[in-house]
Scaffold this active site. Structure first.
Site: not given
Lengths: 284, 284, 284, 284, 284, 284
Positions: A103, A200
């Site tokens: 898993r 930005e």
């Protein structure tokens, strides 16, 4: 960009910790009860979906840390394209270890392959342009290094890895500084000569201000296609142009066609579904 | 099931590690350059989507570990339903710390809220039945405890936490043991009196065999609705009936209406998209 | 460049580990035997040499981690110039804790101040030029973050922090690649858009090759003053010029006067002697 | 005293941590870009200065932890005297690993060799006497065990390793206790039968007081040569006599000739410059 | 010997680890289900047996690390003699935390008090002599520091803490060296001036050999009372005499009366039963 | 129940930590002084008492982590019954490593064998009944996983491993909830479907209440034999019946004969004396 494996020193602690998280205080009580010590398991790791695989080294480590007697043989390499049924690796060894590690091994490889596949899909959608797909810092806590690796496996390019390896001036930084130009100047005065600076910008006016003082890259946030086109023209090669915001498989081609260099996508690492990968046991 | 906060001893190391992953070796060079030491930031954590919030404690810790001078005031509690614009918490303190911790805080709360929201949606879809939504061990490596908590926050129930706290006999265990009954018997002989045993069955014949030897729960894997209905009738209250496989928002109601007790869903933890949560700064 | 304190998350584990290294398994058996629990110590941390102080936060942490009842009051800030006798901080609290933490606190502050002082001396020697002093990756293992901080405290600028935050192409890289230009091109194709590239050149021919393909910075290794001057002229602002090799207080001014932007110095971090700092106790 | 290697359990975590500090989150991006996976590097670790080498095991570990395929062959052993050009070890293996580990390996071996060399020089200066050179607790935080080892490699003797393995009564302890004799008595009553007690004395009167109650060793701090000679006569073999303060290569012989048993030197570990050691690659 | 608390830096990691071991991945599911968040618990830690208490600080930490809102008020101090019913501490705070930490707190205090009580009993049995009780390195792995502290709390004295703080030459060392004298000489030549040397002797002939070359202490192993008496006479104050082997409450007085300085007892730390200590809740 | 070895991932960190605790900062100074690097030791681990052995893997790891060149050959397996002189394992390798690891190896194997032996003795005393011996959470802090394993090695069964893998409602929980039935109902509503619930009852009235609402197991605390018999009759197979309180080798048979399923014993892990196991060296 060639895909280079991550150093084992970086991935081993993560895989070890993941196994301990699953083993708890008593180990795999189900498998311990059922499989005799000399029971051998043979299994093949196989894709159940189209996609790009990533994280095979982590899966291999999961098996080998549980029991060094397990042989893990890679059939594919990270970055390979898979179709349903494609065999990724063959695993053989003591059944106790194989079943106990299964898993965790799949959790790594399916998650990273999910990121790689999403990146590859987006990259394919913009492959007629020069635009490259990049991810952000919206990564899973504690897994940034391996998730950024998965983006590379999917054909994406690197963005910064954290807060300290490049400067990214965002809207709130600009608000605090009082303007784009002053923000860039403060950062330039502060950082070393090997640190790039990106800013930005939300408007073309901000972009003009940024280009005026000079900057390595501009993050064109949530701009329309028209704005992006105009931004690319304004930049004119003086900075790297990165588009972000509302990027999907559908919107990406048009965004890329505006001429931006990069398209950054948060959901590659925060919301990409896994790639379905499983183990097919040979119980003969 | 009341939602109980996770012990701070369990979550603090995770948040600390996530911050260190982002800070790297030099910290937030952008913010350090721009914000003066006495610059104060005021911001509100707000939802930008409908959903259920989870992970507020981890977000709070992210800010407080960066700088104990930051005040984090919860407005909502984990498990609350949010709409776009809903205020989750108010944060105020030195801007350097607030901006440096922002991404890590949001990475936690948006990821866990994504899981909680997906769980809540599925739970709502089956709320006309007795079925409860549960997750699996297909969790993000290193984050299992907090992801299982997020499932609870979304109204889901707990499944086992790892390999050692309950026995889950899967197809490969059965193949190794040579049958359902022998597998159950081996496990029962091996585990302590406080360990429950669940067995995965693919057919009604296997179910019959399981019920014959007795078991606490049965995982009805990938059965059709007709099979599920028949399985529920066969079980007749002697075990918990858990359906799994191909569960979506669309298929869940019909699956639940077959009378199963639980529906387990891997993608809650491995593929749920984040809930969009952001910070709204007040720069007056 | 303003000096910004390192995040406590980065320095606390180092100070804690250093205290544990000194306390061993039984703590300070000498002090425990001599000082009664209610015995209070008052002491002043003072310089015994000219220099620049750095590491006060780490010293404060050493005392506070041993015993939160100890009050540590900074009198100076990191980066301050001190003369013999200059008082750096006042410490008062339970004598057991003060005496037990003393050596660790001084080990940090004297070592970091030694680095800061050496940097400041070199910086002063080149202050009539535009050249800045930078350090290298020749730092003390496990202490890189705080040693780089000490260089900043002494007025130096940052170089890269490790192998992953900037590319530095050295002689052996060039040899493997087969040339300067091909090496730069390979790196450029490999790294993200926020990674700067510097190349080490030993000759002006190599420099010409590097400038031909373009690069962010050039490391002019062990060049004569004449070569450096010519190199600076060749670079002509197209890259950052960094001189290295045989840099001493005596040679630095002339090197700086060649017009290079940076002078990198390994011995700042690998061989700088400590600054003598001690504690003066008030035993009235 | 034979030089015994440190247990690998003690040094492996330090080397591992140092590598991770340098690799950061993405590893050696320069080397990854340039060296193909099958590119092999051959290199020789060689001294560039006269001195004594120490830390070869740590260098070997650095390469082997990066890539177990790297072969590290020691040519010399720790404690060996080297001249410029002397070959210390030969390293061969995948170039990626060799280049990525190079700096960390050299940081360890050059730092420890620097300490060993300084110790050896001082030891040579007093070799006509019975005096041995010892170091103090003024070691680099987190590196005490390996720095004390380097002192032994240079021919020095051990002093105490921390606060808990021996009692060292210093001036402030005496001030708190109210006198030398009472301080010694308090410590003797407190510690176990396998703990030795040393007391620092600044005057001959204090020495007399110490000898009166009996003590294992006396630290004769900052005494003149005349005082040291008189102190040695007073001690008359009843305790170990250790001189400290203002010890240099120049002053050491005369101090040793006073008849003291030990000369302790803080700067061996806090200020000794590294020994210049490098790698010579064979790029044929 | 005054009992000095262990530094919190040494005990906190142990208590934290013990809590995490008990909390597992999901915390105290029983208490979480039953106690409301505002439910307050008031309880008194009380002895249920005669003995000597030790480890109160660790118990306090267990409660405080679970929930800082819990108030832990010591009524007694470590080293105090208790009778059944004696109140050791009062604890009040959120019931969830109090009940969750209870077992870990009691596991520490009852185990350490068991060691302290056994030590105190033995010490009382030899209190008419000069002999002191000491323990060995036969301690519980990972708990040596706190178990040695418990021995001190019970009135015992310290022995060495590990392999590195004192030399103890045992029978196998002597066999390898080829004799007692050569073994002592080798050790003396190897260790620093602050390391004491003890040698284990099985016969009076070995003792004579040891005293001939001089040694700090002798471990008289498994000697008869007559042998011990003769050994003490032979030693005549020239070394510390430590008896070991077959020490019980019954045999200890006679052993002590032979005149030995120390009696070392392995079972204090490897086999002493706990002291029964419990919590009495006030549920009014 | 077959005895399954603990995963190496669980035990390796414990053994490593124990070795570091003993090695301190300088390692085994006695052995280092005496044994030459090429000196080889041959020794046999042998029992000196009757009992059951457990922990051989941890002993093996202790030697192998110190020096991989040491060969550890198990002669017996955990769970085997031993008599005085029985050979458990043969160890051969460099004497330095063998002697340095000896005490840690024995500390593990003697402690765990002590627990296994006590469990085996108790199990034998009740072997004429169906009752199984189980332990509690009164384990040594940090060693729970290996102590529970030792109980299994001695033939005992598992109880819960911590606070999170099963619900155990105790007297204080009942007091807070206001009754047995309400407590059980609250827990049932809270926990997942794979969590069993046990309730501690002090009276038959409480037992009746518990059985009325249904529960997986009942802990019959400190009941008389008559009460236990009546309790078993009342339970009538509807729950697992576990007796606790005042269990000794003498009382256990009668308790078991009442028909209870389990007898839980705290002192197996908190107060069992070690099994005397030593190393016999072959010094020919």
């Amino acid at each position: 960009m060639t895909l280079v494996p991550l150093p084992i020193l970086l991935i081993e602690p993560i895989v070890r910790e993941a196994l301990l998280e699953d083993l708890g205080r008593a180990g795999d009580i189900t498998t311990d009860a059922i499989a005799a010590p000399d029971c051998v398991a043979r299994t093949v790791m196989a894709a159940r979906q189209d996609g790009v695989v990533a994280g095979i080294d982590l899966a291999a480590l999961a098996f080998q840390l549980i029991d060094p007697a397990i042989r893990f043989k890679s059939i594919m390499a990270d970055g390979a394209t898979v179709m349903p049924g494609a065999m990724i690796a063959a695993i053989e060894g003591p059944a106790r270890g194989v079943l106990s590690a299964e898993r965790v091994a799949l959790n790594f490889v399916s998650r990273l392959s999910g990121i790689a596949s999403a990146t590859a899909n987006l990259s394919a959608a913009v492959s007629h342009t020069k635009a490259r797909i990049v991810c952000t810092r919206k990564t899973t806590p504690l897994l940034r290094a391996i998730e950024k690796y998965a983006v590379r496996a999917g054909g994406g390019a690197d963005h910064r890895f954290g807060l300290d390896d490049a400067a990214l001036i965002k809207d709130n930084h600009i608000a605090i500084a009082g303007g784009v130009a002053v923000a860039i100047r403060r950062v330039r005065a502060h950082v070393g000569h090997l640190v790039k600076i990106e800013v930005e910008v939300d408007t073309l006016a901000q972009l003009e201000e940024a280009l005026g003082v000079g900057v390595d890259a501009v993050l064109l946030d949530n701009m329309s296609l028209d704005q992006l086109r105009e931004a690319v023209a304004m930049i004119d090669g003086r900075a790297v142009g990165e588009a972000s915001g509302r990027v999907t498989l559908e919107t990406a081609p048009a965004i890329a066609e505006t001429g931006v260099d990069l398209i950054s996508v948060g959901w590659l690492t925060h919301s990409a579904p896994i790639l379905d990968i499983g183990l097919d046991y040979d119980h003969r």
